[in-house]
Design an enzyme around this catalytic site. Structure first.
Site, PDB file in Angstrom:
ATOM      1  N   HIS A   1      -2.223   0.985   4.823  1.00  0.00           N
ATOM      2  CA  HIS A   1      -2.614   0.274   6.019  1.00  0.00           C
ATOM      3  C   HIS A   1      -3.535   1.078   6.940  1.00  0.00           C
ATOM      4  CE1 HIS A   1       0.546   2.643   8.028  1.00  0.00           C
ATOM      5  NE2 HIS A   1       0.117   2.186   9.162  1.00  0.00           N
TER       6      HIS A   1
ATOM      7  N   TYR B   1       9.646  -3.941   7.110  1.00  0.00           N
ATOM      8  CA  TYR B   1       8.561  -2.957   7.058  1.00  0.00           C
ATOM      9  C   TYR B   1       7.212  -3.675   6.983  1.00  0.00           C
ATOM     10  CZ  TYR B   1       5.995   1.231   5.871  1.00  0.00           C
ATOM     11  OH  TYR B   1       5.103   2.273   5.904  1.00  0.00           O
TER      12      TYR B   1
ATOM     13  N   ASP C   1       3.539  10.999   9.116  1.00  0.00           N
ATOM     14  CA  ASP C   1       4.842  10.967   8.443  1.00  0.00           C
ATOM     15  C   ASP C   1       4.732  11.411   6.986  1.00  0.00           C
ATOM     16  OD1 ASP C   1       3.417   8.521   8.348  1.00  0.00           O
ATOM     17  OD2 ASP C   1       5.176   7.418   7.692  1.00  0.00           O
TER      18      ASP C   1
ATOM     19  N   HIS D   1      -2.469   9.327   2.003  1.00  0.00           N
ATOM     20  CA  HIS D   1      -2.499   8.666   3.317  1.00  0.00           C
ATOM     21  C   HIS D   1      -2.326   9.750   4.383  1.00  0.00           C
ATOM     22  CE1 HIS D   1      -1.713   5.930   6.508  1.00  0.00           C
ATOM     23  NE2 HIS D   1      -0.435   5.705   6.311  1.00  0.00           N
TER      24      HIS D   1
ATOM     25  N   ASP E   1       2.484   3.682   1.459  1.00  0.00           N
ATOM     26  CA  ASP E   1       3.338   2.828   2.297  1.00  0.00           C
ATOM     27  C   ASP E   1       3.657   1.467   1.654  1.00  0.00           C
ATOM     28  OD1 ASP E   1       3.682   4.576   4.429  1.00  0.00           O
ATOM     29  OD2 ASP E   1       1.963   3.808   5.535  1.00  0.00           O
TER      30      ASP E   1
ATOM     31  N   HIS F   1       8.108   5.497   1.289  1.00  0.00           N
ATOM     32  CA  HIS F   1       9.328   5.332   2.084  1.00  0.00           C
ATOM     33  C   HIS F   1      10.351   4.547   1.257  1.00  0.00           C
ATOM     34  CE1 HIS F   1       7.546   6.574   5.920  1.00  0.00           C
ATOM     35  NE2 HIS F   1       6.545   5.733   5.725  1.00  0.00           N
TER      36      HIS F   1
ATOM     37  N   HIS G   1       7.744   5.382  15.964  1.00  0.00           N
ATOM     38  CA  HIS G   1       6.700   4.925  16.897  1.00  0.00           C
ATOM     39  C   HIS G   1       6.920   3.481  17.382  1.00  0.00           C
ATOM     40  CE1 HIS G   1       4.604   2.997  13.572  1.00  0.00           C
ATOM     41  NE2 HIS G   1       4.097   4.097  13.078  1.00  0.00           N
TER      42      HIS G   1
ATOM     43  N   GLU H   1      -1.502   9.575   7.595  1.00  0.00           N
ATOM     44  CA  GLU H   1      -0.591   9.404   8.730  1.00  0.00           C
ATOM     45  C   GLU H   1       0.450  10.534   8.716  1.00  0.00           C
ATOM     46  OE1 GLU H   1       0.951   5.435   9.271  1.00  0.00           O
ATOM     47  OE2 GLU H   1       1.503   5.884  11.337  1.00  0.00           O
TER      48      GLU H   1
HETATM   49 FE1  FEO Z   1       1.379   4.684   7.346  1.00  0.00          FE
HETATM   50 FE2  FEO Z   1       4.384   5.852   6.344  1.00  0.00          FE
HETATM   51  O1  FEO Z   1       2.709   5.951   7.143  1.00  0.00           O
END
Ligand code: FEO
Length: 398
Positions: free
Chosen positions: A144, A191, A81, A77, A163, A222, A23, A79
């Site tokens: 986040h 990051y 991903d 989370h 994250d 990640h 993104h 999101e």
């Molecule tokens: Fe906030 Fe890796 O997603």
């Protein structure tokens, strides 16, 4: 490929070697989407992966357990991903309850058809027993997203940190003692700068909570898993949450016919000294993701732009707009640039600095067309001030 963290605790994530645009974040080293499987009397899958990797996750899980033995799927989370594979995972695991907090349940409902999912909504501090071990959930709002949370296994001193402490870093090694520490920390900094920087205060609270936990391993969503260099990543985060400045000065500019470039080079000449890390970047020959990372720990920054159609050059406007959202704290700086028949660019850039609460080091330096020797000398003098300020801010922050 089994990656074992502890007895019956495995990494079951996916490595995205070729992703280069996340993104808008330029992921030069790819990324990973980390998911973990924890088995006791009951079995929990902690987080999932990005939707295109759902098949890979579903092919790996049966090597370790059967789908009908998965009791819980934890979503730290929402999101995509990390949650993108949830629809396929929840279809494949008929007994699984989706474990998350109330905000996460609402967010998932805005992303997916969750009508058939069995939710188990948990509160901050709640413990879910799996038998010999248990999962404790810790809300980490705005680190986040609002629903973000950690999952902690006290019996193993193991923190699934979502994250936080992560990096976009594809690698064959999964642990911090299997990859070069400098490279991993660099990606962790990038990051943090590009994803987490606006939420420094909230992340500082998260660090305070983490300080109350015994931690032997941090397993983020990640990149690599921290088991040897936990002190390094926690110390780095302590610096980053307050944008702790180093004696570092940046000159970032754009130019049309080299007038602003001459000014930038003069500012840089003034800024260079042995005790300051001074760097010059042309904004159109640089990567916005890298620039954000550089700015995170820079004390003082000069931005140069000519006036184009009464305003800034578009790439400089893009950078400053991006930075305004990231909200770097405690910086000093000034702006400069050439113009033809009407001023505008350097002053408009300064407005962004003011919005970001930069300490402004003097009026914009502006040159009509090609800078004179006098203007270039003014640029050199301001460059010296930039470095002086960088040293002062860095020593004050120690
Ligand atoms: Fe906030 Fe890796 O997603």
């Amino acid at each position: 490929m089994d990656v074992r963290l502890r007895e019956n605790i495995y990494w079951v994530g996916c490595v995205d070697w070729t992703v280069r645009d996340f993104h808008g974040y330029h992921t030069h080293k790819g990324s990973t989407y980390n998911a973990y499987l924890l088995g006791d009397e009951k079995t929990a899958l902690i987080d999932t992966v990005k939707a295109p990797f759902a098949g890979q996750l579903l092919r790996r899980l049966p090597e370790l357990t059967s789908f009908d033995r998965i009791d819980f799927v934890v979503c730290n989370h929402a999101e995509p991903d990390h949650s993108g594979a949830l629809p396929e995972v929840m279809r494949a695991c008929p007994r699984a309850e989706l474990v998350c907090n109330e905000k996460c349940r609402a967010a998932l409902g805005r992303h997916y058809d969750t009508s058939a999912w069995k939710f188990r909504v948990v509160s901050n501090g709640e413990r879910l027993s799996l038998g010999r071990r248990g999962l404790t959930f810790i809300d980490t709002p705005m680190a986040h997203w609002p629903e973000s949370m950690f999952t902690y296994v006290a019996e193993e001193k193991l923190l699934f940190s979502m994250d936080a402490f992560g990096q976009h870093y594809a690698s064959s090694g999964r642990f911090d003692d299997e990859e070069p520490l400098d490279a991993v920390l660099e990606e962790a900094r990038t990051y943090y700068a590009n994803i987490v920087m606006p939420y420094g205060k909230q992340v500082a609270r998260v660090l305070d909570r983490a300080a109350g936990l015994e931690i032997d391993t941090i397993a983020p969503s990640h990149g690599i898993i921290w088991r040897k260099h936990i002190g390094d990543i926690l110390a780095a985060y302590r610096d980053w949450v307050i944008c702790r400045p180093k004696a570092k000065a940046l000159v970032i500019y754009d130019s049309m016919w080299q007038s602003t470039e001459k000014m930038a080079q003069a500012v840089m000449e003034g800024a260079i000294r042995p005790d300051v890390d001074a760097k010059l970047y042309h904004v159109r020959r640089s990567d916005i993701t890298v620039l954000a990372s550089e700015i995170l720990d820079a004390a003082a920054i000069a931005f140069g732009t000519p006036t184009l159609n009464g305003t800034m050059m578009p790439e400089m406007a893009a950078l400053l707009t991006y930075l305004k959202g990231l909200r770097p704290a405690g910086k000093a700086g000034f702006t400069f640039g050439s113009y033809g028949w009407a001023k505008g660019g350097a002053r408009e850039a300064e407005d962004f600095l003011k919005e970001m609460r930069f300490e402004i080091l003097g009026e914009p330096i502006q040159s009509q067309f090609v800078p004179t020797g006098e203007i270039l000398e003014e640029c050199r003098a301001r460059g010296r001030e930039l470095s002086d300020k960088a040293i002062a801010l860095a020593s004050r922050a120690r």
